[in-house]
Design a protein around this motif. Structure first.
Motif, short mmCIF file in Angstrom:
data_model
loop_
_atom_site.label_atom_id
_atom_site.label_comp_id
_atom_site.label_asym_id
_atom_site.label_seq_id
_atom_site.Cartn_x
_atom_site.Cartn_y
_atom_site.Cartn_z
N ASN A 1 0.84 -1.19 0.00
CA ASN A 1 0.00 0.00 0.00
C ASN A 1 0.88 1.24 0.00
N ASP B 1 -10.11 6.14 -7.88
CA ASP B 1 -9.73 4.82 -8.37
C ASP B 1 -8.34 4.44 -7.88
N GLU C 1 -8.35 3.90 -3.98
CA GLU C 1 -8.97 2.64 -3.55
C GLU C 1 -8.10 1.43 -3.84
N ARG C 2 -7.13 1.57 -4.73
CA ARG C 2 -6.24 0.47 -5.14
C ARG C 2 -4.80 0.98 -5.09
N THR D 1 -1.60 0.30 -4.92
CA THR D 1 -0.33 -0.41 -5.15
C THR D 1 0.10 -0.19 -6.59
N GLU E 1 -1.62 -2.67 -8.96
CA GLU E 1 -3.00 -2.34 -9.29
C GLU E 1 -3.08 -1.12 -10.21
N TRP E 2 -2.20 -0.16 -10.01
CA TRP E 2 -2.21 1.01 -10.88
C TRP E 2 -1.78 0.64 -12.29
#
Length: 82
Positions: free
Chosen positions: A34, A63, A66-67, A69, A72-73
């Protein structure tokens, strides 16, 4: 959600951009941790959002928040079908 208009948002590029706003080396940015816990605050995140939008990404602050890392990006900013 993310239309990169030909711009490549690789995990490496994202790591460099995050490292730039956190004043660390890109290889110090964990891929699956995170980023908010690594010191990325809302002001720095908004800086990244604006930078990436200027390069053609259609991505929302929420967006990314909420994600939070790199993995995730990278998936979120990947061109459709990639």
């Amino acid at each position: 959600m993310a239309d990169t208009a030909g711009q490549t948002f690789t995990r490496e590029r994202l790591a460099r951009d995050v490292a730039d706003v956190l004043y660390v080396e890109a290889d110090e940015i964990p891929v699956d941790e995170n980023l908010l816990e690594q010191g990325l605050d809302s002001v720095r995140l908004m800086t990244l959002v604006e930078r990436w939008r200027a390069d053609g990404a259609e991505v929302a602050f929420v967006d990314l928040a909420e994600r939070p890392t790199l993995a995730e990006w990278a998936a979120l900013l990947a061109p459709a079908g990639a």
